[in-house]
Design an enzyme around this catalytic site. Sequence first.
Site, PDB file in Angstrom:
ATOM      1  N   LEU A 471       0.822  -1.205   0.000  1.00 20.23           N
ATOM      2  CA  LEU A 471       0.000   0.000   0.000  1.00 20.23           C
ATOM      3  C   LEU A 471       0.860   1.260   0.000  1.00 20.23           C
ATOM      4  CD1 LEU A 471      -2.923   0.899  -0.049  1.00 20.23           C
ATOM      5  CD2 LEU A 471      -2.935   0.849   2.456  1.00 20.23           C
ATOM      6  N   ILE A 496       6.161   4.737  14.044  1.00 19.70           N
ATOM      7  CA  ILE A 496       4.902   5.349  14.461  1.00 19.70           C
ATOM      8  C   ILE A 496       4.535   4.990  15.898  1.00 19.70           C
ATOM      9  CG2 ILE A 496       4.017   5.446  12.106  1.00 19.70           C
ATOM     10  CD1 ILE A 496       2.230   3.054  12.784  1.00 19.70           C
ATOM     11  N   ASP A 561     -11.760  -5.342   6.885  1.00 14.31           N
ATOM     12  CA  ASP A 561     -13.048  -6.036   6.986  1.00 14.31           C
ATOM     13  C   ASP A 561     -13.033  -7.079   8.093  1.00 14.31           C
ATOM     14  OD1 ASP A 561     -11.177  -7.572   5.551  1.00 14.31           O
ATOM     15  OD2 ASP A 561     -12.761  -8.668   4.489  1.00 14.31           O
ATOM     16  N   TYR A 584      -5.647 -10.075  14.737  1.00 16.20           N
ATOM     17  CA  TYR A 584      -5.473  -8.999  13.751  1.00 16.20           C
ATOM     18  C   TYR A 584      -6.710  -8.106  13.707  1.00 16.20           C
ATOM     19  CZ  TYR A 584      -4.940  -6.651   9.256  1.00 16.20           C
ATOM     20  OH  TYR A 584      -4.864  -5.709   8.262  1.00 16.20           O
TER      21      TYR A 584
END
Length: 738
Positions: A471, A496, A561, A584
């Site tokens: 991504l 991060i 999802d 996850y």
Amino acid sequence: MAVVLNSKLALEVWAGVECTVNRVGEEYFDQLERNGHAMRLDDLDLFAELGIKAIRYPVLWERTAPDGLENADWSWADERLGRLRSLGINPIVGLVHHGSGPVHTSLVDPEFPEKLALYARAVAERYPWVSFYTPVNEPLTTARFSGMYGHWYPHGRDELSFARALLGQCRAIALSMKAIRKINPNAQLVQTDDLGKVYSTPTLAYQAEFENERRWLTFDLLCGRVNSTHPMWGYLRYCGISEAEIEWFLQNPCPPDIMGINHYLTSDRFLDERRERYPASSYGSNGQHEYADVEAVRVCAEGAGGPRTLLLEAWERYKLPIAVTEAHVSCTREEQLRWLYEVWNAALSLRDEGVDVRAITAWALLGSYDWNSLLTRCVGYYESGVFDLRSPHPRPTAIASLMRDLSAGRKPNHPVLDTPGWWHRQERLLYPAVSCRSLEGENKSKWTLTSRFPHTTLPSPLIIVGASGTLGRAFARLCELRGITYHLLSRREMDIANPASVDAVLSKLKPWAVVNAAGYVRVDDAEREPDICIRVNAEGAATLATACAKHNVALLTFSSDLVFDGTVSNPYMESDTVAPLNVYGCSKALAEKLVLKVNPSSLVIRTSAFFGPWDDYNFVTIALRQLSAGNTFVAAEDAIVSPTYVPDLVHASLDLLIDGECGLWHLANKSAITWADLARLAAKKAGFNPSNIIALPTQELGLTAKRPNYSVLGSNRGELMSCLDSAMSRYFDECQRF
């Protein structure tokens, strides 16, 4: 409410609704029905919030009186013009917009002008307070499409049909304004036409000269300029038009009170007899030479002339007040912003030089349908505009914010405006560059690209976190394509989950937004490493969100999802309760909660089942690689997902980020398909035998983490992604190029 627009006032912002009702054969294509404005009165209140002074607005002959004036239905126009009046917006009323009138007439009907004039008088009688009219939109363009190219009714393909359609429309304009002014003597004509410029090789200079003269015919006819010494007199006579028909305009001039210039990036053309340089679809002939006709911006080394050149040429030719009556580009959001702002700045600079430019018009407030096929087909190709109709209600885009700024006299400050549009960048050139020395308008100008973009430092960047992931790399690739300045950072460059690391990078780079494309993505491994997964996906995202809030930086981050448990049989919406089945999914659900708690203005996008052309490890690519090698491929037959084509996801995400959207959004290509059927679909399109795909229940695949049997994503905020079939076709196209 009649208002005379004063050239000494500030440059105004107008708007327009794409309202074409064109006819192809016996079928009418109605943009107002397709964009829903025919049924939504409240759109006008949204338009008023933009701060616009005037709006090009339809009271179309075909819609109002298709069966004659005696059977006219004025209810729609009554309600909407009344609302505009109460909102303080001047309607510039259009009577025919790329149309040919009701079924009982056509553009080549000798009585078309008189028939339209009767309708125009009826409109004026019913709305005597309306002061601005465009009886016929773009007569020259419509005559070309209807009389020369055969696209629209009456589908002429000859010079006489073109000339008859053009003169009929221009005569209709003059007669209509005469009829209107009997009711309202102060009514003003805002006459529009698409104005481009043609460039060419020396061999075809004669053809370019001819087309550059013909482009003025609408205005020259209305201004009573076409006499026996006019360059187009002989051409019109050659077409079969009588002297009396041409001389009628000398005796009945109807010059525009405001010239409406519509200009698109495709309007400027380049003609080249070296056809081998160009695709066969561009080939044409004038009977003397065969040549390619392509967009000038794609070949001219200096770039096309652009809106400033055209506006200056129009002013020098006519010395009449000017408005840009359509400013729109079909492109990504930042390019739409850049084009509108460039047109605005060109108009401002011309005003400084004494050119009477009154306004610019943001066109297609609600977007448009199927203009990519010139309205010859009805397949649902949608271009968003100031508002995006792919949401339950028209959703304001970043263009709406730009319009509000311009209307209020504020200087827009969106960071994407600091980069030139693609039409100025090197990648615009699709063919061998050719010098177009006839850009004299630009050479006279005080305005230059350097003066428009005077920055000595790089524009504020977009930070993309996740340099090693699919991504993150896709974001970098498409930001490069879209001219969005970015920094692609690895975890080593910014961790991060480390507040100090994040704060240091944001302080140094001063981004306008951060895209968090990093994360722990190994769903099965997460069951064995829950602490690591939670730290990266949830705590890291929350840390980043906190820092972005502190630095007033927009944040885009991604979820999955797999936050759902699959106990439903209808697509999941953003408002549905999460209930993850695995670690996850828990990490992503927690990330959503934490990010939106510490930074509610964050944009969190749930997505699903990536596939794309630029990495070797997504499901579709792996399946095809195995099948290509003659192997079988195993996939779940009972898990239903909504696959996501990565380039579509990135484009839609960037548009939402630029629009300033926040909160949860679902983005996936429209579909509901099992993993096994997805593999079969890809196999069939690739020409492989789908019988080599072995479909098994999920429980037999040996997966560690439990998955939902149904995780299809829908949206109650907006369906911005295409269907899966379209995405799959583009996947194969891109794989061939990549």
